[in-house]
Design a protein around this motif. Structure first.
Motif, mmCIF file in Angstrom:
data_model
loop_
_atom_site.group_PDB
_atom_site.id
_atom_site.type_symbol
_atom_site.label_atom_id
_atom_site.label_comp_id
_atom_site.label_asym_id
_atom_site.label_seq_id
_atom_site.Cartn_x
_atom_site.Cartn_y
_atom_site.Cartn_z
ATOM 1 N N LEU A 171 6.940 -19.129 -24.580
ATOM 2 C CA LEU A 171 6.116 -17.623 -25.007
ATOM 3 C C LEU A 171 5.496 -16.900 -23.956
ATOM 4 N N LEU A 172 5.650 -17.815 -22.240
ATOM 5 C CA LEU A 172 5.420 -17.707 -21.401
ATOM 6 C C LEU A 172 6.115 -15.849 -21.131
ATOM 7 N N MET A 173 7.546 -16.456 -21.098
ATOM 8 C CA MET A 173 8.490 -14.765 -21.204
ATOM 9 C C MET A 173 8.406 -14.247 -22.338
ATOM 10 N N GLU A 174 8.119 -14.254 -23.328
ATOM 11 C CA GLU A 174 8.089 -13.248 -24.276
ATOM 12 C C GLU A 174 6.499 -12.490 -23.968
ATOM 13 N N TYR A 175 5.303 -13.101 -23.779
ATOM 14 C CA TYR A 175 4.425 -12.582 -23.114
ATOM 15 C C TYR A 175 4.037 -11.352 -22.451
ATOM 16 N N SER A 176 5.040 -12.565 -20.833
ATOM 17 C CA SER A 176 4.772 -10.874 -19.879
ATOM 18 C C SER A 176 5.538 -10.481 -19.760
ATOM 19 N N GLN A 177 6.519 -10.063 -20.663
ATOM 20 C CA GLN A 177 7.841 -8.671 -21.000
ATOM 21 C C GLN A 177 6.832 -7.779 -22.738
ATOM 22 N N LYS A 178 6.076 -8.251 -22.712
ATOM 23 C CA LYS A 178 5.138 -7.179 -23.787
ATOM 24 C C LYS A 178 4.207 -6.927 -22.696
ATOM 25 N N MET A 179 3.305 -7.356 -21.775
ATOM 26 C CA MET A 179 2.687 -6.917 -20.921
ATOM 27 C C MET A 179 3.600 -5.591 -19.711
ATOM 28 N N VAL A 180 5.026 -5.895 -19.852
ATOM 29 C CA VAL A 180 5.245 -5.135 -18.980
ATOM 30 C C VAL A 180 5.636 -3.592 -19.549
ATOM 31 N N ARG A 181 6.556 -3.878 -20.884
ATOM 32 C CA ARG A 181 6.661 -2.972 -22.019
ATOM 33 C C ARG A 181 5.716 -2.238 -22.583
ATOM 34 N N ALA A 182 4.224 -2.855 -22.339
ATOM 35 C CA ALA A 182 2.528 -2.235 -23.009
ATOM 36 C C ALA A 182 1.772 -1.557 -21.769
ATOM 37 N N HIS A 183 1.582 -2.131 -20.069
ATOM 38 C CA HIS A 183 1.057 -2.029 -18.969
ATOM 39 C C HIS A 183 1.640 -1.707 -17.812
ATOM 40 N N ILE B 229 1.832 -5.942 -12.844
ATOM 41 C CA ILE B 229 2.637 -6.629 -14.440
ATOM 42 C C ILE B 229 3.831 -7.127 -13.618
ATOM 43 N N LYS B 230 4.724 -5.649 -13.653
ATOM 44 C CA LYS B 230 6.423 -6.069 -13.226
ATOM 45 C C LYS B 230 6.071 -6.939 -12.229
ATOM 46 N N PRO B 231 5.574 -7.570 -11.075
ATOM 47 C CA PRO B 231 5.782 -8.224 -10.067
ATOM 48 C C PRO B 231 5.685 -9.721 -10.920
#
Length: 236
Positions: A102-114, A121-123
């Motif tokens: 879930l953490l991986m999924e949420y963080s990758q969504k943040m990268v794509r959106a923001h 966000i990327k680091p």
């Protein structure tokens, strides 16, 4: 001497890992004050407060309140080693495997959106991946190598493994605990201690909240191993 008996040794001179080992409720106080009781469990309470930038008197007051609330719950500390391992695997190992994706999924969504508009966000996503990549093989090594050896020793068997003395894999696991703790320090720096900015979207907020919960569980997980399971295994 029990840590609640302060007539001979001041509470401030006790090691925080031992304080939590003797009374699990202390872990909640230390977490609230940002005191590391797992990887930093060897520090005295005074030294831990100094490192965290917290007034010793505030922490002592909070701990005293716990002592006045009733008898401590040390059930986990009293478990036989095999049952303690069962508890760690069933609760903490299973938790990591449930929440890490879930953490991986949420963080990758943040990268794509923001990711393009917010430099942190990327680091942040990179350190989340580093944490998951560290913990995944760590759990497997414990379950396939170290824990079976401890179970055998607790049952009176002679353990003959490729790792030599049981202290060798224990030291390796403790070093990996330190690595996870260092990654969490980086994540704290990038997230203002998991506090989302006002403009954060729902995924951003959920990700930070999940990460804070993940850290709390991981600190308890590491504490049970570093301060209870491993010392008892070495004592065998």
């Amino acid at each position: 001497m029990s840590v609640t008996d302060q007539t001979e040794i001041s509470l401030s001179e006790h090691r925080v890992g031992q304080l939590v080992a003797d009374d699990f409720r202390y872990a909640h106080v230390f977490s609230q004050f940002g005191i590391d009781f797992c990887c930093g469990g060897g520090r005295t309470l005074a030294a831990a407060c100094d490192k965290a930038g917290i007034a010793l008197s505030e922490v002592e007051t909070a701990l005293s309140k716990i002592n006045s609330e009733g008898q401590k719950d040390d059930a986990l500390n009293q478990l036989p080693l095999g049952e303690l391992i069962d508890y760690i695997e069933t609760n903490h190992h299973a938790y990591v495997r449930e929440k890490a994706p879930l953490l991986m999924e949420y963080s990758q969504k943040m990268v794509r959106a923001h990711g393009e508009r917010h430099a942190e966000i990327k680091p942040f996503a990179g350190w989340v991946r580093a944490l998951v990549d560290d913990l995944t093989p760590h759990l497997m090594k414990e379950e396939r190598i170290l824990f079976p050896a401890i179970r055998a020793m607790a049952g009176g068997e002679t353990v003959e493994g490729c790792f030599g003395h049981i202290g060798n894999p224990i030291n390796a696991m403790q070093h990996e605990h330190d690595d996870a703790s260092h990654i969490l320090e980086k994540l704290h720096e990038l997230t203002n201690h998991f506090q989302p900015p006002e403009h954060a979207c729902t995924t951003w907020r959920v990700c930070y909240a999940t990460l804070a919960e993940f850290e709390a569980d991981l600190m308890q997980h590491i504490h049970l191993e570093n301060n209870i399971l491993f010392p008892k295994a070495l004592a065998l």
